[in-house]
Design a protein around this motif. Structure first.
Motif, PDB file in Angstrom:
ATOM      1  N   ASN A 262       0.821  -1.216   0.000  1.00 44.00           N
ATOM      2  CA  ASN A 262       0.000   0.000   0.000  1.00 44.00           C
ATOM      3  C   ASN A 262       0.856   1.268   0.000  1.00 44.00           C
ATOM      4  OD1 ASN A 262      -1.278   2.314   1.805  1.00 44.00           O
ATOM      5  ND2 ASN A 262      -2.985   1.245   0.818  1.00 44.00           N
ATOM      6  N   SER A 263       1.772   1.349   0.951  1.00 46.56           N
ATOM      7  CA  SER A 263       2.560   2.567   1.108  1.00 46.56           C
ATOM      8  C   SER A 263       3.687   2.305   2.096  1.00 46.56           C
ATOM      9  CB  SER A 263       1.673   3.727   1.604  1.00 46.56           C
ATOM     10  OG  SER A 263       0.996   3.355   2.798  1.00 46.56           O
ATOM     11  N   MET A 264       4.573   3.289   2.236  1.00 47.63           N
ATOM     12  CA  MET A 264       5.688   3.173   3.176  1.00 47.63           C
ATOM     13  C   MET A 264       5.842   4.466   3.954  1.00 47.63           C
ATOM     14  SD  MET A 264       8.829   3.373   0.402  1.00 47.63           S
ATOM     15  CE  MET A 264      10.120   3.932   1.518  1.00 47.63           C
ATOM     16  N   ARG A 265       6.432   4.327   5.125  1.00 45.67           N
ATOM     17  CA  ARG A 265       6.664   5.501   5.953  1.00 45.67           C
ATOM     18  C   ARG A 265       7.774   5.199   6.953  1.00 45.67           C
ATOM     19  NH1 ARG A 265       2.288   9.283   9.197  1.00 45.67           N
ATOM     20  NH2 ARG A 265       3.816  10.512  10.358  1.00 45.67           N
ATOM     21  N   TYR A 266       8.639   6.170   7.161  1.00 44.84           N
ATOM     22  CA  TYR A 266       9.647   6.032   8.209  1.00 44.84           C
ATOM     23  C   TYR A 266       9.053   6.468   9.539  1.00 44.84           C
ATOM     24  CZ  TYR A 266      13.355   5.087   4.865  1.00 44.84           C
ATOM     25  OH  TYR A 266      14.138   4.515   3.899  1.00 44.84           O
ATOM     26  N   VAL A 267       9.192   5.627  10.536  1.00 45.92           N
ATOM     27  CA  VAL A 267       8.809   5.944  11.907  1.00 45.92           C
ATOM     28  C   VAL A 267      10.084   5.905  12.734  1.00 45.92           C
ATOM     29  CG1 VAL A 267       7.428   5.275  13.904  1.00 45.92           C
ATOM     30  CG2 VAL A 267       6.529   4.941  11.591  1.00 45.92           C
ATOM     31  N   LEU A 273       6.396  -0.762   6.101  1.00 45.50           N
ATOM     32  CA  LEU A 273       5.655  -1.034   4.875  1.00 45.50           C
ATOM     33  C   LEU A 273       4.238  -1.421   5.245  1.00 45.50           C
ATOM     34  CD1 LEU A 273       8.234  -3.167   2.827  1.00 45.50           C
ATOM     35  CD2 LEU A 273       7.969  -0.675   2.892  1.00 45.50           C
ATOM     36  N   ARG A 274       3.258  -0.648   4.765  1.00 46.23           N
ATOM     37  CA  ARG A 274       1.851  -0.956   5.006  1.00 46.23           C
ATOM     38  C   ARG A 274       1.353  -1.854   3.877  1.00 46.23           C
ATOM     39  NH1 ARG A 274       1.680   4.616   7.239  1.00 46.23           N
ATOM     40  NH2 ARG A 274       1.769   5.389   5.119  1.00 46.23           N
ATOM     41  N   LEU A 275       0.704  -2.952   4.223  1.00 44.45           N
ATOM     42  CA  LEU A 275       0.301  -3.978   3.265  1.00 44.45           C
ATOM     43  C   LEU A 275      -1.190  -4.263   3.371  1.00 44.45           C
ATOM     44  CD1 LEU A 275       3.213  -6.473   4.058  1.00 44.45           C
ATOM     45  CD2 LEU A 275       3.200  -4.688   2.299  1.00 44.45           C
ATOM     46  N   VAL A 303       4.820  -5.646  12.604  1.00 43.94           N
ATOM     47  CA  VAL A 303       4.677  -4.672  13.691  1.00 43.94           C
ATOM     48  C   VAL A 303       3.243  -4.167  13.718  1.00 43.94           C
ATOM     49  CG1 VAL A 303       7.085  -3.915  13.628  1.00 43.94           C
ATOM     50  CG2 VAL A 303       5.396  -2.772  12.187  1.00 43.94           C
ATOM     51  N   ASP A 304       2.867  -3.625  14.865  1.00 43.73           N
ATOM     52  CA  ASP A 304       1.577  -2.960  15.000  1.00 43.73           C
ATOM     53  C   ASP A 304       1.705  -1.505  14.570  1.00 43.73           C
ATOM     54  OD1 ASP A 304       0.348  -5.265  16.045  1.00 43.73           O
ATOM     55  OD2 ASP A 304       1.035  -4.770  18.075  1.00 43.73           O
ATOM     56  N   GLU A 309       2.094   7.179  13.747  1.00 44.57           N
ATOM     57  CA  GLU A 309       1.326   7.094  12.511  1.00 44.57           C
ATOM     58  C   GLU A 309      -0.118   7.540  12.705  1.00 44.57           C
ATOM     59  OE1 GLU A 309       2.403   3.597   9.768  1.00 44.57           O
ATOM     60  OE2 GLU A 309       2.783   2.804  11.774  1.00 44.57           O
ATOM     61  N   ALA A 310      -0.381   8.243  13.776  1.00 42.33           N
ATOM     62  CA  ALA A 310      -1.755   8.647  14.078  1.00 42.33           C
ATOM     63  C   ALA A 310      -2.351   9.533  12.999  1.00 42.33           C
ATOM     64  CB  ALA A 310      -1.809   9.367  15.433  1.00 42.33           C
ATOM     65  N   ASP A 311      -1.498  10.254  12.264  1.00 39.74           N
ATOM     66  CA  ASP A 311      -2.027  11.106  11.206  1.00 39.74           C
ATOM     67  C   ASP A 311      -2.324  10.326   9.926  1.00 39.74           C
ATOM     68  OD1 ASP A 311       0.632  10.649  10.802  1.00 39.74           O
ATOM     69  OD2 ASP A 311       1.094  12.653  10.065  1.00 39.74           O
ATOM     70  N   ASP A 312      -2.071   9.019   9.948  1.00 36.53           N
ATOM     71  CA  ASP A 312      -2.464   8.116   8.867  1.00 36.53           C
ATOM     72  C   ASP A 312      -3.589   7.211   9.350  1.00 36.53           C
ATOM     73  OD1 ASP A 312      -0.654   9.016   6.967  1.00 36.53           O
ATOM     74  OD2 ASP A 312       0.934   7.705   7.691  1.00 36.53           O
ATOM     75  N   GLU A 313      -4.576   7.795  10.003  1.00 31.90           N
ATOM     76  CA  GLU A 313      -5.633   7.014  10.648  1.00 31.90           C
ATOM     77  C   GLU A 313      -6.354   6.096   9.661  1.00 31.90           C
ATOM     78  OE1 GLU A 313      -9.624   7.777  13.410  1.00 31.90           O
ATOM     79  OE2 GLU A 313      -8.407   9.461  12.679  1.00 31.90           O
ATOM     80  N   HIS A 314      -6.503   6.544   8.409  1.00 33.78           N
ATOM     81  CA  HIS A 314      -7.218   5.737   7.428  1.00 33.78           C
ATOM     82  C   HIS A 314      -6.448   4.482   7.038  1.00 33.78           C
ATOM     83  CE1 HIS A 314      -4.359   7.997   5.056  1.00 33.78           C
ATOM     84  NE2 HIS A 314      -4.633   7.263   3.998  1.00 33.78           N
ATOM     85  N   LEU A 315      -5.164   4.397   7.440  1.00 32.66           N
ATOM     86  CA  LEU A 315      -4.345   3.220   7.152  1.00 32.66           C
ATOM     87  C   LEU A 315      -4.104   2.371   8.398  1.00 32.66           C
ATOM     88  CD1 LEU A 315      -1.625   4.924   4.906  1.00 32.66           C
ATOM     89  CD2 LEU A 315      -3.692   3.737   4.155  1.00 32.66           C
ATOM     90  N   ALA A 316      -4.716   2.729   9.509  1.00 30.36           N
ATOM     91  CA  ALA A 316      -4.405   2.089  10.787  1.00 30.36           C
ATOM     92  C   ALA A 316      -4.725   0.604  10.807  1.00 30.36           C
ATOM     93  CB  ALA A 316      -5.160   2.794  11.917  1.00 30.36           C
ATOM     94  N   GLN A 317      -5.691   0.178   9.997  1.00 31.17           N
ATOM     95  CA  GLN A 317      -6.107  -1.214  10.040  1.00 31.17           C
ATOM     96  C   GLN A 317      -5.211  -2.125   9.213  1.00 31.17           C
ATOM     97  OE1 GLN A 317      -7.363   1.023   8.103  1.00 31.17           O
ATOM     98  NE2 GLN A 317      -7.672   0.108   6.083  1.00 31.17           N
ATOM     99  N   LEU A 318      -4.288  -1.561   8.430  1.00 33.84           N
ATOM    100  CA  LEU A 318      -3.475  -2.375   7.529  1.00 33.84           C
ATOM    101  C   LEU A 318      -2.381  -3.125   8.284  1.00 33.84           C
ATOM    102  CD1 LEU A 318      -2.967  -0.023   4.449  1.00 33.84           C
ATOM    103  CD2 LEU A 318      -4.635  -1.866   4.732  1.00 33.84           C
ATOM    104  N   PRO A 319      -2.090  -4.376   7.883  1.00 31.80           N
ATOM    105  CA  PRO A 319      -0.919  -5.078   8.432  1.00 31.80           C
ATOM    106  C   PRO A 319       0.360  -4.346   8.047  1.00 31.80           C
ATOM    107  CG  PRO A 319      -2.372  -6.582   7.225  1.00 31.80           C
ATOM    108  CD  PRO A 319      -2.834  -5.192   6.918  1.00 31.80           C
ATOM    109  N   ARG A 320       1.416  -4.588   8.832  1.00 33.94           N
ATOM    110  CA  ARG A 320       2.686  -3.898   8.605  1.00 33.94           C
ATOM    111  C   ARG A 320       3.858  -4.830   8.848  1.00 33.94           C
ATOM    112  NH1 ARG A 320      -0.930  -0.079   9.654  1.00 33.94           N
ATOM    113  NH2 ARG A 320      -0.421   2.149   9.501  1.00 33.94           N
ATOM    114  N   ILE A 321       4.930  -4.577   8.084  1.00 35.95           N
ATOM    115  CA  ILE A 321       6.236  -5.120   8.440  1.00 35.95           C
ATOM    116  C   ILE A 321       7.196  -3.945   8.505  1.00 35.95           C
ATOM    117  CG2 ILE A 321       5.846  -7.419   7.455  1.00 35.95           C
ATOM    118  CD1 ILE A 321       7.543  -6.548   5.054  1.00 35.95           C
TER     119      ILE A 321
END
Length: 352
Positions: A262-267, A273-275, A303-304, A309-321
């Motif tokens: 779906n997308s990526m983001r550095y935390v 990686l959001r999948l 990872v959870d 990532e709170a400002d990506d609330e619409h992506l919160a339900q996606l699995p992540r690695i």
């Protein structure tokens, strides 16, 4: 991949705006606005020349207005189409661009072009006015807005190439290039440079030849024979783009990239990686075995969602690695994403 019928235009209310990079519940915007004002004060204090001030003012105006236009559509995927403004309507490449624009609009994607004639007009003809967006450069020749996008609220007129080029890459989720001149080559290499260096997140980059042309195949030969052979780029950098003469393959390359990824983001220092699907233990183990060379420390692991990532609330339900990526080998990172898509993807539609 099965062909789809043209989707209805998305409902783009203010609440639908994608928040990533554009709004944040973690830090307010007031500090950033104050910094802009502080920079303006410094320009006055520095006695900046009128010519320099005019460049800064015009660039700021162009970006502000462009961001305003794109804002309601940021949750909808978009593809930029590059190519020559001089390609005539009876040329095979023109007809390919029409077909490509039509196919992407059927998938619900907006088609962004330079709003001129040739390939730009062809892609807009295929997409139709509703799914067309334009970034017109004001030139004394060649570049009036094409009839498809002329007068549309999704058309933006720009004086500077550098603001236009920023928008072409920043606001979209894929890049497609047909044959073109200096401008197309410039846009190709700049996009590849931004993705290769991590200044732009991974996205599909597709170079499309017509059936009777070897324009991009010859370019690929140059890249292999000189850039790869001489060690000027890494062999894995060839994974950052695809060359094809088949429109179906071009569309599949773009749609397939987002079938699981779906997308990526550095935390902080970790790349997340959001999948759309959760990799199982066996696949995670395989990723660690095959891509340990791009991990600085630790392992690739599920990872959870992180509080940052709170400002990506619409992506919160996606699995992540997540992994501690070395931030250098983006071609290898693309290969890892491709493996995830290949292993977990199927013919079912995934909402992105």
């Amino acid at each position: 991949m099965a062909r789809k019928h043209r989707r209805a235009l998305p409902d783009v209310s203010e609440a639908d705006v994608m928040p990533t990079e554009h709004a944040s519940v973690l830090t307010g915007n007031e500090a950033l606005i104050a910094e802009i004002r502080e920079i303006a004060d410094k320009l006055e204090r520095d006695q900046t020349t009128r010519g320099d001030l005019k460049i800064i003012t015009r660039a700021l105006k162009e970006l502000r207005y462009a961001f305003k236009v794109f804002k309601p559509f940021r949750r909808t995927r978009k593809v930029t189409v590059f190519g020559s403004a001089r390609t005539p309507a009876d040329h095979p490449t023109f007809q390919q661009a029409v077909e490509f624009g039509r196919r992407m609009a059927e998938e619900g994607w907006f088609v962004v072009t330079g709003a001129g004639g040739g390939i730009m007009e062809a892609a807009h003809i295929g997409a139709g006015r509703d799914y067309a967006m334009g970034l017109n450069i004001m030139l004394p020749f060649e570049q009036d807005a094409n009839p498809v996008i002329e007068g549309d609220k999704k058309l933006i007129n720009l004086k500077y190439f550098f603001t236009r080029k920023l928008l072409f890459v920043k606001e979209v989720h894929a890049i497609t290039l047909f044959a073109g001149g200096f401008g197309t080559q410039d846009e190709c290499f700049e996009t590849l440079t931004l993705v290769q260096t991590g200044k732009r997140d991974l996205m599909p980059i597709v170079c499309i030849d017509s059936e009777n042309s070897t324009y991009w195949q010859d370019w690929l030969g140059y890249v292999k024979d000189h850039l790869v052979h001489d060690g000027l780029i890494s062999p894995s950098d060839l994974s950052l783009f695809k060359v094809t003469s088949d429109i179906d393959e071009a569309v599949d390359e773009i749609m397939g990239f987002y079938c699981v990824y779906n997308s990526m983001r550095y935390v902080r220092d970790k790349l997340v990686l959001r999948l759309h699907k959760q990799p199982g233990p066996e696949l995670v183990e395989r990723l660690n075995d095959e891509f340990s060379d791009i991990v600085l420390r630790g392992k690739i692991e599920p990872v959870d969602v992180h509080p940052l990532e709170a400002d990506d609330e619409h992506l919160a339900q996606l699995p992540r690695i997540a992994l501690y990526f070395n931030r250098r080998d983006h071609g290898r990172l693309r290969q890892m994403v491709d493996l995830i898509n290949d292993e977990l993807g199927d013919d079912e539609d995934d909402d992105s």
